[in-house]
Design a protein around this motif. Structure first.
Motif, short mmCIF file in Angstrom:
data_model
loop_
_atom_site.label_atom_id
_atom_site.label_comp_id
_atom_site.label_asym_id
_atom_site.label_seq_id
_atom_site.Cartn_x
_atom_site.Cartn_y
_atom_site.Cartn_z
N SER A 1 0.82 -1.22 0.00
CA SER A 1 0.00 0.00 0.00
C SER A 1 0.85 1.26 0.00
N TRP A 2 2.08 1.17 -0.55
CA TRP A 2 3.04 2.27 -0.41
C TRP A 2 2.56 3.58 -1.03
N GLU A 3 1.64 3.54 -1.97
CA GLU A 3 1.11 4.78 -2.56
C GLU A 3 0.13 5.48 -1.62
N MET A 4 -0.30 4.80 -0.56
CA MET A 4 -1.28 5.37 0.38
C MET A 4 -0.78 5.41 1.82
N CYS A 5 -0.05 4.37 2.26
CA CYS A 5 0.30 4.25 3.67
C CYS A 5 1.33 5.31 4.08
N THR A 6 1.33 5.63 5.35
CA THR A 6 2.21 6.68 5.86
C THR A 6 3.39 6.11 6.64
N ILE A 7 4.42 6.91 6.75
CA ILE A 7 5.61 6.47 7.48
C ILE A 7 5.27 6.21 8.95
N GLY A 8 4.42 7.04 9.54
CA GLY A 8 4.02 6.81 10.92
C GLY A 8 3.33 5.48 11.10
N GLY A 9 2.45 5.13 10.16
CA GLY A 9 1.79 3.84 10.21
C GLY A 9 2.76 2.71 9.98
N ASN A 10 3.71 2.90 9.06
CA ASN A 10 4.75 1.89 8.83
C ASN A 10 5.55 1.63 10.10
N ILE A 11 5.88 2.70 10.82
CA ILE A 11 6.63 2.56 12.06
C ILE A 11 5.78 1.87 13.12
N GLY A 12 4.51 2.25 13.21
CA GLY A 12 3.63 1.68 14.22
C GLY A 12 3.46 0.19 14.08
N THR A 13 3.45 -0.31 12.84
CA THR A 13 3.24 -1.74 12.62
C THR A 13 4.51 -2.48 12.22
N ALA A 14 5.63 -1.76 12.15
CA ALA A 14 6.90 -2.38 11.72
C ALA A 14 6.72 -3.08 10.38
#
Length: 468
Positions: free
Chosen positions: A147-160
């Motif tokens: 989902s890299w075109e939509m997901c955020t870095i904060g969310g990526n960090i939150g879920t590793a």
């Protein structure tokens, strides 16, 4: 246990909550219209309950986030941090009468430093936006969730979170050097570093990565970058069985090869992609393996891997000649989840990671579960990591199918643990896998993790009901 600490009566909390928030926030950052706030209630996971938020807040500055947390602490109001809500475990789902803290407006790339090879970003920066920005400097930010075109870095960090490139480049945790975090009481804490090396004190940065907003609110991140690699070339190999494809994966990894991508699609997924996109994949294909290299001589690497695939029983091996052909070969993989959703209208996407050597056992086990429950379950896998995504297709309007879907999901989780794996490789725990987290960690592990939660969030107001 955590939820019981939030004891203020509902009327008392909601009566002046909005007024208190507006003291430190502009009016357009505080949303109270129920028709609007309900749209922030949940992420993309199935079978995950969501409550009704009291208010949605969209801060733009660190100071505004601090004000929200101070207010929440004073009034004992739960806070649910959110990014783009593309998660698949219910980790961003609202609880009743909570503050939904959406960080999507904090979306600035603050610094790109080619010498130190770092980027400093706010949590609302979209993954693809960062990738393109650093690419202009000849740099590369590897983590690339689907989902890299939509997901955020904060969310990526939150879920590793991870992605397609993890087999070579690793997951988000390996690129987070430092964080600025607003704690539950509104204090601002910095962790980690900007340097290439650093071992001062406990590694609190890693502690926050994957914590799903349960320990603090990430408001700034220092991310490691790499030099931009050469354009990758892709190879597709067709097999008459999933076992043969998994054997090829083992041969590739045991041979010391380092592909930039190694993905597998089972026959159910291949058929779904054919039905949706008319890609012309052979109907006899039982498994499709995609391998890519971004080395100085990718054609040579593909030739070596192609030979290993043939030794494992591949019926056809097709290496791409250029970037355009490579993109065409990858289109099937990128279409897989959409194609599986089209089978029945609803999907439940699992995220079980097993040792690479047990990948074949995992796929065969999923086939048995699908047959037992009379369901369509397609498997796509980051094969180089052993990270499988069994995707249960079902009719959400059919109660019996919903029951069977949930039971099959649990059996797949149990299978992953039996094979020496883990319940999640990149999607997180959230609401969906709380029971399974306890099984994986054991009672002592759960006790220790709850102790960490108590230190950072003694009132239990940060994303309550998630993880434990």
């Amino acid at each position: 246990m955590i939820m019981s600490r939030i004891e203020a009566p509902r009327d008392e909390v909601t009566g002046n909550l909005v007024d208190r928030l507006l003291v430190g926030l502009p009016a357009d950052a505080v949303l109270t219209d129920p028709d609007v706030t309900v749209s922030y209630a949940n992420d993309m996971a199935s079978f995950c309950p969501a409550g009704t938020p009291a208010v949605v807040v969209l801060p733009r500055t660190v100071e505004q986030v601090q004000h929200v947390m101070r207010t929440a602490t004073e009034l004992r109001v739960p806070v649910v941090p959110q990014g783009a809500r593309t998660g698949l475990s219910g980790g961003a789902n609202a609880t009743d009468d909570c503050i939904v803290l959406s960080l999507t407006k904090m979306d600035r790339v603050l610094e790109i430093n080619p010498v130190d090879r770092i980027a400093v970003v706010e949590p609302g920066v979209v993954n693809a936006t960062l990738a393109r920005a650093v690419g202009e400097h000849g740099l590369y930010y590897p983590p690339d969730p689907s989902s890299w075109e939509m997901c955020t870095i904060g969310g990526n960090i939150g879920t590793a979170s991870g992605g397609l490139c993890c087999v070579k480049y690793g997951v988000t945790a390996e690129y987070v050097l430092g964080l600025d975090v607003v704690l539950a009481d509104g204090r601002l804490m910095s962790t980690g570093r900007r340097t290439a090396k650093g071992v001062a004190g406990y590694d609190l940065t890693r502690l926050f990565v994957g914590s799903e907003g349960s320990l603090g609110i990430v408001v700034r991140a220092v991310l490691a970058l790499r030099p931009r690699p050469p354009q990758q070339l892709v190879l597709a190999a067709e097999f008459e069985s999933a076992a043969a494809a998994c054997d090829a994966v083992c041969r590739i990894m045991a041979g010391g090869h380092v592909p930039s991508l190694l993905e597998l699609m089972d026959r159910t997924t291949v058929k779904a992609v054919n039905d949706l996109a008319r890609m012309g994949l052979p109907e006899t294909t039982e498994a499709l393996l995609l391998a890519a290299f971004d080395t100085p001589d990718p054609a040579a690497d593909l030739a070596a891997v192609g030979a290993l695939c043939e030794e494992a029983g591949a019926t056809q091996v097709v290496p791409a000649d250029d970037a355009a052909e490579s993109e065409l070969l990858l289109r099937a993989r990128r279409s897989s989840l959409v194609a599986l959703e089209a089978v029945k209208g609803t999907t439940m996407i699992d995220d079980v990671c097993v040792p690479r050597s047990r990948l074949g056992d995992m796929i065969e086990g999923v086939e048995r579960v699908a047959e037992k429950h009379r369901l369509t379950i397609g498997v796509v896998a980051h094969a180089g990591d052993g990270n499988t995504h069994p995707t249960v297709c079902f009719d959400a309007q059919d109660p019996d199918e919903c029951r069977r879907a949930r039971e099959s999901f649990d059996e797949i989780m149990a299978l992953g643990l039996e094979l020496g794996g883990t319940i999640t490789g990149e999607h997180g725990v959230g609401v969906l896998k709380k029971e399974w987290l306890a099984r994986e960690l054991g009672p002592v592990g759960v006790e220790m993790q709850r102790g960490v939660k108590q230190v950072f969030d003694p009132l239990g107001i940060l994303n309550p009901g998630k993880l434990f």
